[in-house]
Each structure stands twice: as structure tokens, then as C-alpha cells.
Scaffold this motif. Structure first.
Motif, PDB file in Angstrom:
ATOM      1  N   ILE A 111       0.242   2.261   8.000  1.00 25.74           N
ATOM      2  CA  ILE A 111       1.313   2.620   8.962  1.00 25.74           C
ATOM      3  C   ILE A 111       0.822   3.652   9.861  1.00 25.74           C
ATOM      4  CG2 ILE A 111       3.637   3.469   9.191  1.00 25.74           C
ATOM      5  CD1 ILE A 111       4.272   2.421   6.604  1.00 25.74           C
TER       6      ILE A 111
ATOM      7  N   THR B 172       8.525  -1.410   2.980  1.00 30.03           N
ATOM      8  CA  THR B 172       7.927  -0.481   3.729  1.00 30.03           C
ATOM      9  C   THR B 172       8.536   0.900   3.828  1.00 30.03           C
ATOM     10  OG1 THR B 172       7.776  -2.343   5.540  1.00 30.03           O
ATOM     11  CG2 THR B 172       7.444  -0.356   6.327  1.00 30.03           C
TER      12      THR B 172
ATOM     13  N   CYS C  37      -3.340   7.389  10.263  1.00 31.43           N
ATOM     14  CA  CYS C  37      -2.505   6.605   9.204  1.00 31.43           C
ATOM     15  C   CYS C  37      -1.662   7.476   8.558  1.00 31.43           C
ATOM     16  CB  CYS C  37      -3.426   5.604   8.475  1.00 31.43           C
ATOM     17  SG  CYS C  37      -3.804   4.272   9.541  1.00 31.43           S
TER      18      CYS C  37
ATOM     19  N   ARG D 298       7.423  -3.318  12.171  1.00 22.85           N
ATOM     20  CA  ARG D 298       7.489  -1.985  12.704  1.00 22.85           C
ATOM     21  C   ARG D 298       8.408  -1.156  11.868  1.00 22.85           C
ATOM     22  NH1 ARG D 298       4.861  -1.846  17.357  1.00 22.85           N
ATOM     23  NH2 ARG D 298       5.504   0.379  17.718  1.00 22.85           N
ATOM     24  N   THR D 299       8.016   0.343  11.705  1.00 22.36           N
ATOM     25  CA  THR D 299       9.149   1.164  10.907  1.00 22.36           C
ATOM     26  C   THR D 299      10.479   1.056  11.297  1.00 22.36           C
ATOM     27  OG1 THR D 299       8.344   3.012  11.909  1.00 22.36           O
ATOM     28  CG2 THR D 299       7.076   2.505  10.150  1.00 22.36           C
TER      29      THR D 299
ATOM     30  N   HIS E 120       6.174  -6.958   4.543  1.00 22.49           N
ATOM     31  CA  HIS E 120       6.669  -5.535   5.172  1.00 22.49           C
ATOM     32  C   HIS E 120       7.295  -5.989   6.579  1.00 22.49           C
ATOM     33  CE1 HIS E 120       4.801  -2.566   2.430  1.00 22.49           C
ATOM     34  NE2 HIS E 120       3.962  -3.426   2.089  1.00 22.49           N
TER      35      HIS E 120
ATOM     36  N   VAL F 185       3.457  -1.479  11.974  1.00 25.11           N
ATOM     37  CA  VAL F 185       2.752  -1.627  10.486  1.00 25.11           C
ATOM     38  C   VAL F 185       2.007  -2.818  10.448  1.00 25.11           C
ATOM     39  CG1 VAL F 185       3.581  -2.336   8.112  1.00 25.11           C
ATOM     40  CG2 VAL F 185       5.070  -1.093   9.534  1.00 25.11           C
TER      41      VAL F 185
END
Length: 889
Positions: free
Chosen positions: A659, A566, A671, A684-685, A681, A627
């Protein structure tokens, strides 16, 4: 016969086979995807090889394509009227559907009725024992005298030392008698005998029905297939009624651009014509290679690209010695204008391609200058022909073409060992051929083919453990029923949570547990389309086909890989935002312990740019953005803004990873990153934790590499850096915030001390020069100074020599100094002694006495030795040589 331009030929071919139920397959990249057999896509059938071997299910039983191809075998031959490195192959393919009857009938109909080639101008060759092909050609009305039989050397096609093969039939267009050909004059000329150029091969029909193993044995393929190839460039020659490929509409505009840039006219001078054809062909090939993601480097595909670029630049220097700026990029601009209708991505990537070509040309023109200096050194110390090894070194290291080495050597009155050079070239060609062969064992391929009916479903996007069963086991001897403790195995299961290596992400590790045994999985990878193998070792007990098993991925390793994957998407998007939209991914590695990202960018990334990229990525991590992923049709995904990566092969339906966060104004999703990606992935970031760029460097012309860390490893890196900073602060007795100023002050003090030492050394040197001048030996009015001196470096030694030469007038000077732990020698000879004493030859013999070597110009040369204790012996040799040379008048 109607005259067709290239676009009409391409469109007529495509329409003909679409009307006969074929699916059009877009051209694959010149960089083969997932094929270890080739450096480049070298034939139209390369993307279809898995279908011929039964390793993958084709998207249709009937397919057609216009495939870009590149071959390295003809590089040295480019410049004549026929050889190309880059070409386009029209092809129709059948996977277990139609066979010889339809392939022959359709080829004949397309050539004679749609393309309008005169039927009485067409001849064919067939494999000597292929009676079916013979009867089909007779059935469409081709006379017996225009059907020619040959053996395997002409009419049996192989895809490599190992792989699909089969007999073939080639179709030739008769362009009329060739002047000077005795066979043509006597009415006996035919295709291949002799190859006088009269018969132009326009189509090759391969009846692909066999598989050749490493030992040469051949067995039937799962189905009988058709693989045909018709070179678009050759077809254009026939349909445009011209003599050569360079007279077609594909090359005339490119040659016109070269004429404009160099002021030379094509067809006015034979040598210039050869140069112009090489420039046109190599620039066209390079433009396509760069567009498909290849960049110049010193190995692999990048080396081949650099090789053809250098050959093009060299021949440009022969046509235009002092150009106004770079030329290769301007030739490439003409290539793009000619070819972009068939290949729109040429225009999309044009800015990067042209900049890269300009940079590479500038660098190579400088390299040519350095190569000339090396060649001068060889000539100065040789006194003989240049050896094949030396000529090859100039060619391979400095990019000096043999033609240029021969020309300069001839002016110096020496020759070049051409046979020795050819031996070195042949050794290099063999290395290239070896690199292009299969690197997967034939029995392993056969094992994969045996298990190809098993489609492994990846179920690991939302889990790391799954109950499944063993569908197949591959051991050292191929497919086996069971394996025991200590055996290395590849396990196949119908459903797996293990991610198979792909898209830069390494394969998952973990374990597969059966009722009676356990396999430690070291990595997971795709073996063929749809088939995934789990590579590892049986650690205990026994595992057998049919066993119910639990497949469990190492969860910590998976989470670490997800963080890095990610983060790679965030990094890619941040680089494009900070540096510009020309940035494209050129390679990546996503492993649990790090991420590596290669991207296209001409110049070094500035520190402030890297800081901006790192800051932007961490902002998106702290924003904890969702994500998400979904499966879409390929074209719909691209239209929706998703990025596809150069060189990757995509299915009709693709996974899109986005994302995205709601826009502040309208609430619509915005995005930051949206890519086609099959990897795993974070949800979430924020799960990434932190992102740190550890390094940035060049990995080739136009390609930069970033290595980065995430999560706990990023934290550890920061702590390490803080620890180093703290230790430095304590050693320099300054707070961390003042370290930069403290180091600057120390550097200033050091520079001042260095200048003071250099001043003292010069003073000592001048004093030594006075002493040497007074003690010089005189031979017929010429001063001879041979002495050991104190000198800190080679520059100080040269400065002493220059001072002596100024004071002595006519002189022979040989000085020696121990610099570091090695002897260094300098020889200088005043110009009035030209022809009597040669400084380069003198210093070479002197250095040899101390175990070294060197050489240089007649008036000044330097050399090095290996043994400091032999300096006095070497100076004795120098004294004797100087006396002998001056005594001989």
C-alpha cells in the motif's frame, strides 16, 4: 579426536550434505504450519511429512536441515543430565532418491572422517528383519559384534498413530564403561541393554517406506525415502569430550549467568544443580517458543509455555528467595547471546521476549503467594493428608510444584497422596497426548493423497467466476465418481476463483454449477500443498468427475472479505507506527462480517493510542491509495522491506502486497504497508469506506486483540453508538456534549450516599455490639457470643467481630448474617484459647449445618452456606460446640 564447538558441528554437517547435492532447508517454526497432528514441531522430519506422503512436491529430492524441535513428553524429567524439551536436529532427507546404501555410507563417513569419532567406538542397532541394512553396515567394515538387532520397540520409527513410518538404524558412540554397571564389568553391555548411559545415540537413520493407517495396517508410500536425525546437543557431548549436555558450550554460559544471578555455584550442591539445569533448559526453550510467536496462555501451546516458565521461576525462588528485580529475562539474555549465530531472529525479537519473560515472572511470583494462602486453607481444614486432587489443584491452578506442596505439608506434620496426584497427572498427560494426535481421519488423508497429483491453480485475484471442470470428488467414503442431491462433498477443480482459507482469511463461499446439478460451496480450504477442496452440499441434481462447471464466488462476501483484509494490513502498519516496531501480528481472522487482529504488546493499549490508530487508518482510507501486488523471490521480497509473519510457511516465490503512494518530495513510492500475503485485497484503500475499532482486550500474556468493522458495518456501528448516546442524553436530561460531566456528578452523589449508608450501618453495628456484649454467656471466665446479626457484607461482619473481641477479652464468637440470599458465618477465638478452640474447624462444622463449607486460621475464619432458613440451626450447633470445647480442659 578434534574438539568442535557447536557452530563448527552445524557448519560441518551442512557443508557435507551440500557437497552431496542436498538443498539446505531453513528451520521451520516450532509451531507446525498446516499440520493438525502436533502442537509443536517435535521432530526434524515434521516439515517434510507432506513430501513423504506424496501430498506435495518437494523443492528438491535431496534436502538437509538443522531443525528446531520441542517436545512436551519430557517436561517433568528435565533436571537430570539428559532430558530436554527444546533441542536441535541435524537431518538429511531423500524423497524417492537414494536409500539405505547411501544413507548408511554417508553417515559413517561424516562421523568418522569429518567429525573424527573413532570407528572402533561406534555400534549400531537395526530392525530385526532388516537384512539390507545389516549387509550395508557389514560392507563398510563394521564388525558383526557391533551390529545389534531389535524389534519394533527400538528399531521401527513412527511419525504418529497415523502417518509415514519404517524400520530404522541407530548409531551409538561408546563413552566407556559406566561405574557400577554389572553388564559393563562383565563385557556384555550393549546399546539399549541395559541403558546405563555408556552408549550415546548420535544418529537415527529412518528408512521411510510405509504408511500406517488408523487400523494399524501398513501400505507402501509412493516412494522409498530417507529421514535421518542427529541431535546437535548429543553430538556436541561426543565431539566436545564432556559428560553431559550441560557441560557443552551451549549450556555453560547459561549456567554461568544463573550462578552470577543467584550467588550459587554449579556442581557444589545436588539439589541446586538440578534447579539450575531446569532453569537453564526451560529458559532456553521458552526463549525459542516466544521468538516463534507462542505467548503464555491457559490452553494449547500457550499453556505449555506457561508451564515451563512457572517451573523455571519456582526453581529460581529456591535458589534466590529475594531477587533484585526479575531474573528469567536476564537468563534469557544469556541464551540469546549463545544461540543467536545459528538463529539471528532471537536477537531481532529480543526486546519483546525479555519484556514478556519479566512480566510473566512477576505475575507468577504473585501467584505463588496466592497459592500459599490456598495451601494454608487446605491445611487448616484438613487434619489429614492432602489428597491427590488437592495437590493437583495447587499444581494446575496455582502453578504450585508438587515438591513445594510436599515440603510445606511436611512442616505441618501431614503428608500428600502421591498416588492420587500421579493419577491426576496421568489424566492430564493423556489429554495432552490426545491433543497431539491426528484430528483428520485416515481415509480423508488417503483421499487427499489419491488426488495429490491434481494441482489446483487459484485464478481469483481478478475474477469471481470461472469456467472449469470437476477433477475429483470426495464423499463420505473417500474419492467417488459422482454425488447426488443431499450429499456432502469436497470438490476439486484444476482452476478455481475460490480463495482457499489461509493467512487468516476465511475461504470463499458460492456455488459450482454443472449441467445436471448445483453444489452450494460453504467454504474453501487447502487440503495439501497444491490441492484445494470446495466443501459443500449437492443442492440439486447430480455432479460427476469430468463435468464442465462454472465456479462462482459470492461477490458480496468476497468484496467484504477484501475490505477487511486490506484494512488488516493498514491496522498492522498503524499499530507499529503508534505503539512501536515491537508490534508483530500474532494471529488474525478476516471474515466478511468482521476482522480480528492479535498483536504482540505487553500492556493494555491506551484509549488515546487506539484513537490515534483508528484515525491513521481512516486517513489512509480517505487518501484512496493504490493497493498493488507482485510475485518476487522470497529473499528479494524481504530485502525490499516486505514483512513476513512468524509461524507462516513461505514458498521460494512469494506474493507481496504493498500500500504505497508517491513521496511528496522525490516522487518515489513510500509504502505505508508492505507484507507477504496471498489473500485477496481491494484495488484501492478508498474501497474500504470506513474503519472502526469495536473492542481491544488481552488474549494472553503479551498479546492483545483488536476487533474492527469496515464499510457498511462500520457505518451501522456508528449509527448504533449514536442512538445509544441519544437515549442516554434524553434519560439524563443533558445534551450529548455534557453527558460526561452529568455522569460524574451522579457518581459523586452516589458515593456520598454510599458513605452515609456505611456510616449508619457502622452505628447500628456498634449498638448491636453493646447488646451482644451485655448478653454474652460466661463459661469459666470466657465469654461466648453466638448470634444472628444484620450485616450488609462480609466486611461489616468482620468489623462487628473485631469490636466484640476488643470488648470481651477472652472469648469465642460466632456470628451469622444473611448477605444477599446466602448465609455467611464468622468465627473468632482470642489467642488465650489456642489449642482449645480452633476457629477454622468450628466455622466449618457450623456452615455444614446450613449446607455450606469453609475454614481458615485458628483465630479467625469465615464460611458460607446455601440455605438461609437453616441459620438458626447452624447457630445452635455453634453454641453446643463452643460449650463442649470450653468444658473440655
Amino acid at each position: 579426536m578434534p574438539r568442535m564447538d557447536t557452530d563448527q558441528i552445524r557448519e560441518t554437517f551442512i557443508r557435507y550434505f551440500l557437497d552431496r547435492g542436498h538443498k539446505l532447508i531453513p528451520s521451520a517454526s516450532l509451531v507446525p504450519h498446516g499440520d493438525p497432528t502436533l502442537l509443536f514441531t517435535s521432530a526434524g522430519m515434521v516439515p517434510f511429512k507432506p513430501y513423504f506422503m506424496g501430498l506435495a512436491e518437494p523443492p528438491a529430492r535431496r534436502m538437509a536441515s538443522v531443525q528446531k524441535c520441542f517436545r512436551t513428553t519430557d517436561i517433568e524429567s528435565v533436571g537430570d543430565y539428559s532430558h530436554l524439551t527444546f533441542f536441535q536436529m541435524l537431518g538429511n532427507f531423500s524423497i524417492g532418491d537414494y536409500f539405505k546404501k547411501e544413507a548408511i555410507a554417508w553417515a559413517w563417513e561424516l562421523l568418522t572422517e569429518r567429525f573424527g569419532l573413532p570407528a572402533d567406538k561406534l555400534s549400531v542397532t537395526i530392525f530385526r528383519a532388516d537384512e539390507v541394512a545389516h549387509d550395508e553396515w557389514r560392507a563398510i567394515g563394521l564388525p558383526e559384534e557391533r551390529i545389534h538387532r531389535f524389534g519394533e520397540e527400538h528399531n521401527h520409527w513412527f511419525s504418529g498413530d497415523v502417518g509415514p513410518c519404517g524400520p530404522n538404524s541407530e548409531i551409538f558412540f561408546d563413552r566407556g564403561a559406566t561405574p557400577g554397571c554389572e553388564a559393563c564389568a562383565g563385557g556384555t553391555c550393549k546399546p539399549n541393554e541395559p541403558d546405563c548411559g555408556r552408549f550415546l545415540e548420535v544418529w537415527n537413520l529412518v528408512f521411510m517406506e510405509l504408511f500406517q493407517a488408523e487400523d494399524g495396517t501398513r501400505t507402501p508410500l509412493p516412494a522409498k525415502n530417507i529421514d535421518t536425525g542427529s541431535g546437535l546437543e548429543r553430538m556436541a557431548v561426543a565431539l566436545q569430550g564432556v559428560d553431559t549436555i550441560y557441560d557443552t558450550d551451549m549450556f555453560r554460559p547459561i549456567l554461568a549467568r544463573i550462578e552470577e544471578l543467584t550467588g550459587r555455584r554449579y556442581s557444589a550442591d545436588t539439589a541446586a544443580d538440578v534447579a539450575m539445569r531446569i532453569i537453564a533448559e526451560h529458559t532456553r526453550a521458552a526463549t525459542f517458543l516466544i521468538t516463534d510467536g507462542v505467548t503464555p496462555s491457559n490452553d494449547g501451546r500457550g499453556y505449555v509455555l506457561r508451564r515451563i516458565l512457572r517451573r523455571a521461576v519456582y526453581f529460581l525462588t529456591q535458589l534466590s528467595a529475594a531477587p533484585d528485580g526479575t531474573l528469567l529475562d536476564r537468563v534469557a539474555d544469556a541464551v540469546i547471546a549463545v544461540m543467536e549465530r545459528g538463529y539471528p531472529d532471537l536477537r531481532e525479537r529480543a526486546e519483546f521476549t525479555l519484556r514478556l519473560l519479566a512480566v510473566e515472572e512477576t505475575k507468577f511470583r504473585e501467584t505463588l503467594d496466592r497459592g500459599r494462602a490456598h495451601l494454608d486453607e487446605i491445611l487448616a481444614r484438613a487434619g489429614r493428608d492432602i489428597s491427590g486432587e488437592e495437590a493437583f489443584l495447587l499444581y494446575d491452578t496455582f502453578g504450585y510444584p508438587l515438591e513445594l506442596t510436599r515440603e510445606i505439608a511436611a512442616r505441618a506434620g501431614v503428608g500428600v497422596d502421591l498416588a492420587g496426584f500421579e493419577r491426576e497427572m496421568e489424566a492430564q498427560r493423556e489429554r495432552g497426548r490426545a491433543a497431539a494426535r491426528f484430528d483428520v481421519e485416515g481415509d480423508r488423508l488417503r483421499a487427499y493423497a489419491e488426488l495429490a497429483g491434481i494441482a489446483t491453480a487459484f485464478v481469483g485475484y481478478d475474477r469471481t467466476s470461472h469456467e472449469t471442470s470437476v477433477a475429483g470428488i470426495i464423499g463420505a467414503a473417500g474419492v467417488v465418481e459422482a454425488a447426488s442431491e443431499g450429499d456432502d462433498v469436497e470438490i476439486v477443480v484444476p482452476e478455481t476463483p475460490f480463495y482457499p482459507e489461509g493467512g487468516g482469511q476465511v475461504g470463499d463461499s458460492g456455488e459450482i454449477i454443472a449441467p445436471g446439478g448445483r453444489v452450494a460451496v460453504e467454504t474453501t480450504r487447502p487440503a495439501a500443498e497444491g490441492l484445494i477442496v470446495h466443501c459443500g452440499r449437492v443442492m440439486s441434481g447430480r455432479i460427476a468427475a469430468g463435468d464442465a462447471v462454472r465456479a462462482s464466488v459470492d461477490p458480496e462476501q468476497r468484496r467484504a472479505s477484501q475490505r477487511n483484509h486490506t484494512a488488516t494490513h493498514l491496522l498492522h502498519a498503524a499499530l507499529r507506527e503508534v505503539l512501536g516496531s515491537h508490534v508483530k501480528q500474532a494471529g488474525s481472522l478476516v471474515a466478511p462480517d468482521r476482522l480480528r487482529f492479535d498483536f504482540t504488546h505487553i500492556e493494555a493499549t491506551k484509549p488515546e493510542e487506539l484513537a490515534a490508530v483508528q484515525r491513521l487508518v481512516n486517513e489512509k482510507i480517505r487518501a484512496d491509495i493504490d493497493v498493488h501486488w507482485e510475485v518476487q523471490p522470497y529473499e528479494a521480497a524481504l530485502q525490499g522491506g516486505a514483512m513476513a509473519l512468524f509461524g507462516e510457511k513461505y514458498a521460494e516465490r512469494v506474493r507481496v502486497v504493498g500500500i504505497c503512494e508517491p513521496h511528496a518530495h522525490d516522487g518515489e513510492p513510500h509504502c505505508f504497508s508492505k507484507e507477504l500475503c496471498g489473500g485477496t485485497h481491494c484495488g484501492r484503500t478508498g474501497e474500504i469506506g470506513a474503519f472502526i475499532i469495536a473492542s481491544e482486550a488481552s488474549v494472553g500474556s503479551g498479546v492483545r486483540r483488536i476487533e474492527a468493522l469496515t464499510g457498511a458495518l462500520a457505518d451501522a456501528h456508528i449509527i448504533d453508538q449514536q442512538s445509544v448516546l441519544g437515549r442516554l442524553a434524553r434519560r439524563l436530561n443533558a445534551p450529548p456534549a455534557e453527558l460526561e460531566q452529568r455522569v460524574a456528578a451522579l457518581e459523586s452523589e452516589l458515593d456520598a450516599e454510599r458513605r452515609r449508608v456505611q456510616h449508619l450501618e457502622r452505628q447500628a453495628g456498634r449498638a448491636g455490639v453493646e447488646s451482644l456484649t451485655d448478653g454474652a454467656e460466661r463459661i469459666d471466665g470466657t465469654a461466648v457470643v453466638v448470634s444472628r446479626v444484620e450485616a450488609a457484607n462480609a466486611e461489616a461482619l468482620r468489623e462487628m467481630g473485631d469490636l466484640l473481641r476488643e470488648k470481651l477479652g477472652s472469648a469465642v464468637i460466632v456470628l451469622a448474617a444473611a448477605i444477599g440470599d446466602k448465609p455467611s458465618f464468622l468465627a473468632m477465638v482470642t489467642r488465650d484459647l489456642a489449642g482449645r478452640v480452633h476457629a477454622g474447624n468450628l466455622v466449618k462444622q457450623v456452615a455444614a449445618a446450613a449446607g455450606g463449607g469453609g475454614g481458615g486460621r485458628p483465630d479467625m475464619a469465615q464460611a458460607g452456606g446455601k440455605d438461609v432458613s437453616r441459620i438458626d440451626d447452624a447457630l445452635a450447633v455453634a453454641r453446643d460446640l463452643a460449650r463442649e470445647s470450653l468444658a473440655a480442659k
